[in-house]
Design an enzyme around this catalytic site. Structure first.
Site, short mmCIF file in Angstrom:
data_model
loop_
_atom_site.label_atom_id
_atom_site.label_comp_id
_atom_site.label_asym_id
_atom_site.label_seq_id
_atom_site.Cartn_x
_atom_site.Cartn_y
_atom_site.Cartn_z
N ARG A 1 0.82 -1.22 0.00
CA ARG A 1 0.00 0.00 0.00
C ARG A 1 0.85 1.26 0.00
O ARG A 1 0.42 2.30 -0.49
CB ARG A 1 -0.97 -0.04 1.18
CG ARG A 1 -2.09 -1.04 0.95
CD ARG A 1 -2.99 -1.14 2.14
NE ARG A 1 -2.60 -2.22 3.02
CZ ARG A 1 -2.73 -2.19 4.35
NH1 ARG A 1 -3.21 -1.12 4.93
NH2 ARG A 1 -2.38 -3.21 5.06
N GLU B 1 1.18 -6.41 13.34
CA GLU B 1 0.00 -6.55 14.21
C GLU B 1 -0.56 -7.97 14.03
O GLU B 1 -1.13 -8.55 14.93
CB GLU B 1 -1.05 -5.50 13.83
CG GLU B 1 -2.19 -5.36 14.80
CD GLU B 1 -3.26 -4.38 14.35
OE1 GLU B 1 -3.14 -3.83 13.24
OE2 GLU B 1 -4.23 -4.20 15.10
O1 LIG Z 1 3.06 -0.74 11.82
P1 LIG Z 1 2.93 -2.17 11.43
O2 LIG Z 1 2.33 -3.01 12.54
O3 LIG Z 1 4.19 -2.75 10.94
O4 LIG Z 1 1.85 -2.26 10.29
C1 LIG Z 1 1.78 -1.35 9.22
C2 LIG Z 1 1.97 -2.04 7.91
O5 LIG Z 1 0.92 -3.00 7.72
C3 LIG Z 1 0.32 -2.78 6.44
O6 LIG Z 1 0.94 -3.51 5.45
P2 LIG Z 1 0.78 -5.08 5.29
O7 LIG Z 1 1.96 -5.74 5.91
O8 LIG Z 1 -0.57 -5.51 5.77
O9 LIG Z 1 0.95 -5.30 3.75
P3 LIG Z 1 0.26 -4.71 2.40
O10 LIG Z 1 0.66 -3.26 2.29
O11 LIG Z 1 0.90 -5.56 1.36
O12 LIG Z 1 -1.23 -4.87 2.51
C4 LIG Z 1 0.52 -1.30 6.21
O13 LIG Z 1 0.43 -0.96 4.84
C5 LIG Z 1 1.89 -1.07 6.77
O14 LIG Z 1 2.93 -1.36 5.84
N1 LIG Z 2 -5.46 -2.15 11.54
C1 LIG Z 2 -4.82 -1.94 10.39
N2 LIG Z 2 -5.48 -1.35 9.37
C2 LIG Z 2 -4.82 -1.14 8.19
N3 LIG Z 2 -3.56 -1.48 7.97
C3 LIG Z 2 -2.90 -2.06 8.96
N4 LIG Z 2 -1.63 -2.51 9.05
C4 LIG Z 2 -1.44 -3.02 10.27
N5 LIG Z 2 -2.56 -2.93 11.00
C5 LIG Z 2 -3.48 -2.32 10.21
#
Ligand SMILES: O=P(O)(O)OC[C@H]1O[C@H](OP(=O)(O)OP(=O)(O)O)[C@H](O)[C@@H]1O
Ligand SMILES: Nc1ncnc2[nH]cnc12
Length: 172
Positions: free
Chosen positions: A60, A97
């Site tokens: 993202r 998370e």
């Molecule tokens: O602060 P954190 O606990 O590390 O979480 C935040 C991260 O989680 C999500 O990505 P995700 O790993 O879900 O991957 P995506 O962008 O491919 O959906 C978001 O886009 C951040 O990169």
């Molecule tokens: N709660 C949440 N919503 C969207 N992106 C996330 N990445 C990690 N936790 C998330």
């Protein structure tokens, strides 16, 4: 104000991707050209002249970082999930998370002394941003700032990022 635009274009999804997680879905913002353009231009105007490269975190973060880099006329560098980048990489494991993961950056994509703006959509536990920032520092480049659209304050992700200049447009 961009803060309101982000809030208006965020969808809360309960129990995604697993029970107990309240997912902040920003796809409505990315699907609204005027609002998205305002956010991109707000970020670009605040960092213009102070950074040399824009780094985005898969997946993202790419959606945000590529247009910001283009608007600032700066290089865009991707930090990718493990096994996706074809050249020599530096890698870093981290916890999320909801699980653990490994990210990589091309080792020749950043140079010593370059000032990096690190972008992603959501700051949750801070594990992803801390891992990406550490990868950037290992190349010799400097993390000038970390900017996120939204911060989940109750997870205190900032604690992992205390050494950096962190700005999140919306705090929830
Ligand atoms: O602060 P954190 O606990 O590390 O979480 C935040 C991260 O989680 C999500 O990505 P995700 O790993 O879900 O991957 P995506 O962008 O491919 O959906 C978001 O886009 C951040 O990169
Ligand atoms: N709660 C949440 N919503 C969207 N992106 C996330 N990445 C990690 N936790 C998330």
């Amino acid at each position: 104000m961009v803060k309101e635009l982000i809030l208006e274009h965020t969808r809360d999804v309960a129990d995604f991707p697993e029970p107990g997680v309240q997912f902040k879905d920003l796809t409505p913002l990315f699907a609204a050209p005027e609002a998205f353009r305002s956010v991109v231009s707000d970020i670009g105007s605040r960092y213009r002249g102070t950074v040399d490269v824009v780094v985005g975190i898969e997946a993202r973060g790419f959606i945000l970082a590529a247009p910001v880099a283009m608007a600032m006329d700066l290089p865009f560098v991707p930090v990718r999930k493990a096994g996706k980048l074809p050249g020599p990489t530096l890698r870093q494991e981290y916890s999320l998370e909801y699980g653990t993961a490994t990210i990589e950056v091309h080792s020749d994509s950043l140079r010593a002394g370059q000032r990096v703006l690190l972008l992603d959509d959501v700051l949750a536990t801070g594990g992803t941003a801390a891992a990406a920032a550490s990868l950037i520092q290992r190349t010799g480049a400097k993390v000038a700032a970390i900017e996120m659209l939204m911060e989940l304050g109750f997870l205190d992700g900032r604690a992992k990022l205390a050494e950096y200049d962190v700005n999140c447009l919306v705090l929830v």
